[in-house]
Motif scaffolding. Structure first.
Motif: not given
Length: 284
Positions: A24-25, A128-131, A135-144
């Motif tokens: 995120v940082a 994984g993080a896509v920012y 639009r100040k949109e943070l997409f975040l995924a963590q396995e499981g």
């Protein structure tokens, strides 16, 4: 930016939270760098890496911010980044970094671009993080542990009918020898779906599939850092993602089909007929 943290077993909680905080940082700091350069595009320094392929001082500055942050927080981790031509070693932990996905959009002031960061452990993408800084949109995924957008859980769409599907794609700018096949695939898809979008950022296209904004996506000739974070977003949001053979080598081959289960199968069927084994070579 929000700092969404999933719950982990106690023995893994500290390291998992550290990795999420780092991701995120990284995208937050790089996003701020990109926006600073975006406000002064008239003075932006641009270089050609190859035909139709560009790098700007914004790419380099955003990547430097990410790499420096990773080096400080995780000095034993490797980094595989788009604007760094060094060959990575064999460390079991490494970050895949795209500091600016959508450089051509960025150069032209077209506000569709993103920062993409993924963490790979023992040959598996686990974070994984896509920012999207515009639009100040943070997409975040963590396995499981699922996928989220600004802290809210996201899932792929439930749309099954092809004629209602909105599909994303991108022209094969790296693989122009495949243009005729691509256009054949485009025509076959376009005649069966509601519409097609071409945004110019594969990372955002995959994030949009994960969040249900698009029902499917395909592209030819991507690089690992383009795909890695979006790959996990789609999987953790309940979608399917594969290479053009239906296998799982898409991150390294670069030919990608993604979507909710129904639309992925529909797209893959067309791709397999059109390309008939003519796919890209691994890129890393």
């Amino acid at each position: 930016l929000p700092h969404p943290l999933a719950k982990y077993p106690d023995k893994e909680e500290t390291m998992s939270e550290q990795l999420v905080e780092t991701a995120v940082a990284c995208v937050s700091e790089a996003g701020a760098v990109l926006l600073d350069y975006y406000r002064k595009l008239g003075t932006l320094q641009i270089e050609a890496k190859g035909r139709f392929d560009y790098v700007t001082e914004a790419d380099l500055a955003a990547q430097e911010a990410i790499v420096n942050l990773i080096r400080v927080r995780h000095p034993d981790h490797e980094v595989l980044a788009e604007e760094d031509q060094r060959t990575p070693g064999q460390n079991v932990s490494r970050w895949l970094v795209d500091p600016l996905d959508g450089t051509t959009n960025f150069i032209h002031g077209f506000p569709v671009f993103a920062v993409s960061v993924a963490f790979e452990h023992k040959d598996s993408i686990v974070l994984g993080a896509v920012y999207d800084p515009c639009r100040k949109e943070l997409f975040l995924a963590q396995e499981g542990h699922g996928a989220s957008l600004n802290g809210r859980t996201i899932e792929v769409s439930s749309r099954r009918r092809q004629n209602e599907a909105l599909v994303a794609t991108a022209f094969p700018w790296r693989e122009r020898a495949l243009l005729s096949r691509y256009l054949e695939a485009f025509t076959r898809v376009f005649t069966k779906v509601s519409d097609i979008r071409r945004g110019g950022s594969a990372a955002l296209d995959l994030a949009y599939v994960a969040s249900g904004r698009c029902d499917g996506f395909w592209e030819v000739g991507l690089s690992p850092w383009d795909i890695a974070a979006g790959h996990l977003l789609v999987k953790e949001a309940g979608g399917h993602i594969s290479d053009f053979t239906g296998g799982e080598n898409h991150i390294w081959v670069g030919d990608v089909v993604a979507g909710n289960p129904s639309i992925h199968g529909f797209l893959l069927g067309i791709i397999q007929v059109v390309f008939r084994g003519n796919v890209s070579e691994p890129r890393a």
